[in-house]
Design a protein around this motif. Structure first.
Motif, PDB file in Angstrom:
ATOM      1  N   CYS A   1       0.854  -1.140   0.002  1.00  0.00           N
ATOM      2  CA  CYS A   1       0.014  -0.047  -0.068  1.00  0.00           C
ATOM      3  C   CYS A   1       0.995   1.084  -0.009  1.00  0.00           C
ATOM      4  O   CYS A   1       1.718   1.459   0.838  1.00  0.00           O
ATOM      5  N   THR A   2       0.727   2.174  -1.078  1.00  0.00           N
ATOM      6  CA  THR A   2       1.617   3.097  -1.070  1.00  0.00           C
ATOM      7  C   THR A   2       1.071   4.290  -0.331  1.00  0.00           C
ATOM      8  O   THR A   2       0.071   4.487   0.047  1.00  0.00           O
ATOM      9  N   ILE A   3       2.184   5.046   0.392  1.00  0.00           N
ATOM     10  CA  ILE A   3       1.734   6.081   1.340  1.00  0.00           C
ATOM     11  C   ILE A   3       1.487   7.152   0.478  1.00  0.00           C
ATOM     12  O   ILE A   3       2.241   7.752  -0.282  1.00  0.00           O
ATOM     13  N   ASP A   4       0.438   7.881   0.869  1.00  0.00           N
ATOM     14  CA  ASP A   4      -0.263   9.107   0.092  1.00  0.00           C
ATOM     15  C   ASP A   4       0.401  10.488   0.816  1.00  0.00           C
ATOM     16  O   ASP A   4       0.755  11.426   0.213  1.00  0.00           O
ATOM     17  N   LYS A   5       0.078  10.432   2.280  1.00  0.00           N
ATOM     18  CA  LYS A   5       0.501  11.588   2.702  1.00  0.00           C
ATOM     19  C   LYS A   5       0.998  11.060   4.270  1.00  0.00           C
ATOM     20  O   LYS A   5       0.730  10.265   4.856  1.00  0.00           O
ATOM     21  N   ILE A   6       1.771  12.171   4.748  1.00  0.00           N
ATOM     22  CA  ILE A   6       2.698  12.025   6.055  1.00  0.00           C
ATOM     23  C   ILE A   6       2.434  13.155   6.876  1.00  0.00           C
ATOM     24  O   ILE A   6       2.406  14.256   6.275  1.00  0.00           O
ATOM     25  N   TYR A   7       1.747  12.909   8.080  1.00  0.00           N
ATOM     26  CA  TYR A   7       1.551  14.060   8.821  1.00  0.00           C
ATOM     27  C   TYR A   7       2.348  13.961  10.195  1.00  0.00           C
ATOM     28  O   TYR A   7       2.267  12.918  10.755  1.00  0.00           O
ATOM     29  N   GLU A   8       3.271  14.881  10.471  1.00  0.00           N
ATOM     30  CA  GLU A   8       4.009  14.591  11.686  1.00  0.00           C
ATOM     31  C   GLU A   8       3.011  15.093  13.080  1.00  0.00           C
ATOM     32  O   GLU A   8       2.082  15.785  12.975  1.00  0.00           O
ATOM     33  N   LEU A   9       2.885  14.192  14.061  1.00  0.00           N
ATOM     34  CA  LEU A   9       2.322  14.349  15.337  1.00  0.00           C
ATOM     35  C   LEU A   9       3.097  14.713  16.306  1.00  0.00           C
ATOM     36  O   LEU A   9       4.122  14.332  16.635  1.00  0.00           O
ATOM     37  N   THR A  10       2.634  15.769  16.931  1.00  0.00           N
ATOM     38  CA  THR A  10       3.047  16.337  18.496  1.00  0.00           C
ATOM     39  C   THR A  10       2.719  15.002  19.348  1.00  0.00           C
ATOM     40  O   THR A  10       1.840  14.541  19.124  1.00  0.00           O
ATOM     41  N   GLU A  11       3.284  15.217  20.549  1.00  0.00           N
ATOM     42  CA  GLU A  11       2.868  14.234  21.600  1.00  0.00           C
ATOM     43  C   GLU A  11       1.412  14.495  21.901  1.00  0.00           C
ATOM     44  O   GLU A  11       0.758  13.477  22.003  1.00  0.00           O
ATOM     45  N   GLU A  12       0.894  15.547  22.120  1.00  0.00           N
ATOM     46  CA  GLU A  12      -0.448  16.028  22.246  1.00  0.00           C
ATOM     47  C   GLU A  12      -1.296  15.628  21.201  1.00  0.00           C
ATOM     48  O   GLU A  12      -2.654  15.148  21.643  1.00  0.00           O
ATOM     49  N   GLN A  13      -0.953  15.590  19.705  1.00  0.00           N
ATOM     50  CA  GLN A  13      -1.685  15.277  18.836  1.00  0.00           C
ATOM     51  C   GLN A  13      -1.978  14.043  18.852  1.00  0.00           C
ATOM     52  O   GLN A  13      -2.931  13.470  18.496  1.00  0.00           O
ATOM     53  N   HIS A  14      -0.757  13.314  19.169  1.00  0.00           N
ATOM     54  CA  HIS A  14      -0.698  11.732  19.284  1.00  0.00           C
ATOM     55  C   HIS A  14      -1.973  11.175  20.247  1.00  0.00           C
ATOM     56  O   HIS A  14      -2.724  10.334  19.963  1.00  0.00           O
ATOM     57  N   GLU A  15      -1.740  12.064  21.565  1.00  0.00           N
ATOM     58  CA  GLU A  15      -2.848  11.617  22.300  1.00  0.00           C
ATOM     59  C   GLU A  15      -4.088  12.009  22.001  1.00  0.00           C
ATOM     60  O   GLU A  15      -5.309  11.229  22.330  1.00  0.00           O
ATOM     61  N   ASP A  16      -4.316  12.931  21.377  1.00  0.00           N
ATOM     62  CA  ASP A  16      -5.771  13.423  20.919  1.00  0.00           C
ATOM     63  C   ASP A  16      -6.265  12.395  19.657  1.00  0.00           C
ATOM     64  O   ASP A  16      -7.617  12.156  19.848  1.00  0.00           O
ATOM     65  N   LEU A  17      -5.298  12.025  18.913  1.00  0.00           N
ATOM     66  CA  LEU A  17      -5.793  10.964  17.957  1.00  0.00           C
ATOM     67  C   LEU A  17      -6.162   9.547  18.484  1.00  0.00           C
ATOM     68  O   LEU A  17      -7.166   9.144  18.202  1.00  0.00           O
ATOM     69  N   ALA A  18      -5.420   9.255  19.645  1.00  0.00           N
ATOM     70  CA  ALA A  18      -6.081   8.322  20.683  1.00  0.00           C
ATOM     71  C   ALA A  18      -7.341   8.287  20.906  1.00  0.00           C
ATOM     72  O   ALA A  18      -8.149   7.285  20.924  1.00  0.00           O
ATOM     73  N   ASP A  19      -7.607   9.527  21.655  1.00  0.00           N
ATOM     74  CA  ASP A  19      -9.028   9.746  22.073  1.00  0.00           C
ATOM     75  C   ASP A  19      -9.822   9.712  20.932  1.00  0.00           C
ATOM     76  O   ASP A  19     -11.046   9.218  21.101  1.00  0.00           O
ATOM     77  N   PHE A  20      -9.487  10.314  19.862  1.00  0.00           N
ATOM     78  CA  PHE A  20     -10.516  10.490  18.692  1.00  0.00           C
ATOM     79  C   PHE A  20     -10.946   9.130  18.031  1.00  0.00           C
ATOM     80  O   PHE A  20     -11.745   8.945  17.616  1.00  0.00           O
TER      81      PHE A  20
END
Length: 141
Positions: free
Chosen positions: A110-129
């Motif tokens: 599977c080809t990677i289309d987009k890469i987004y950098e995650l801050t530690e806070e965004q990583h935690e928000d993503l987990a909650d989301f």
């Protein structure tokens, strides 16, 4: 008999209404204004977490996390026990060129289309989301 059918119908409706909806990751990206990058320099793959068939989290050294969006669905990704990366360079991760390889009975690329950098806070928000406290900690085999 009629009472049994009504009871079964009511149970079915309750089961349908209690199902959770799938997280809208494109909406999360927009809401959190995630920084998209085309290339990650000095990338060393240390862990991963599937989110669905189109998104996953990759971990790199120094606790760096990245949200990857794939060009097309990777059907076995949510169930994979291990993945590999096919990189154009050993030390970088490049959108549009590099691939996620799902190691299953029938390997999937599977080809990677987009890469987004995650801050530690965004990583935690993503987990909650995502509906739970996910951590991208599946180790590379």
């Amino acid at each position: 008999m009629k009472q049994l059918i009504i009871t079964l119908l009511a149970l079915s409706l309750m089961a349908c209404s209690s199902q959770t909806t799938r997280p809208d990751y494109p909406q999360f990206v927009m809401d959190k204004d995630l920084k998209q990058v085309n290339r990650v320099q000095q990338f060393r793959f240390t862990g991963w977490q599937p989110l669905d068939t189109d998104y996953l989290i990759l971990l790199s050294t120094h606790n760096r996390a990245y949200l990857l969006e794939l060009m097309s669905p990777c059907q076995d990704l949510p169930f994979a026990q291990e993945i590999a990366l096919k990189q154009t360079s050993r030390t970088s991760l490049v959108a549009k060129f590099d691939k996620v390889l799902v190691q299953d009975q029938i390997p999937e690329s599977c080809t990677i289309d987009k890469i987004y950098e995650l801050t530690e806070e965004q990583h935690e928000d993503l987990a909650d989301f995502a509906g739970g406290h996910i951590k991208a900690t599946k180790t590379v085999d």
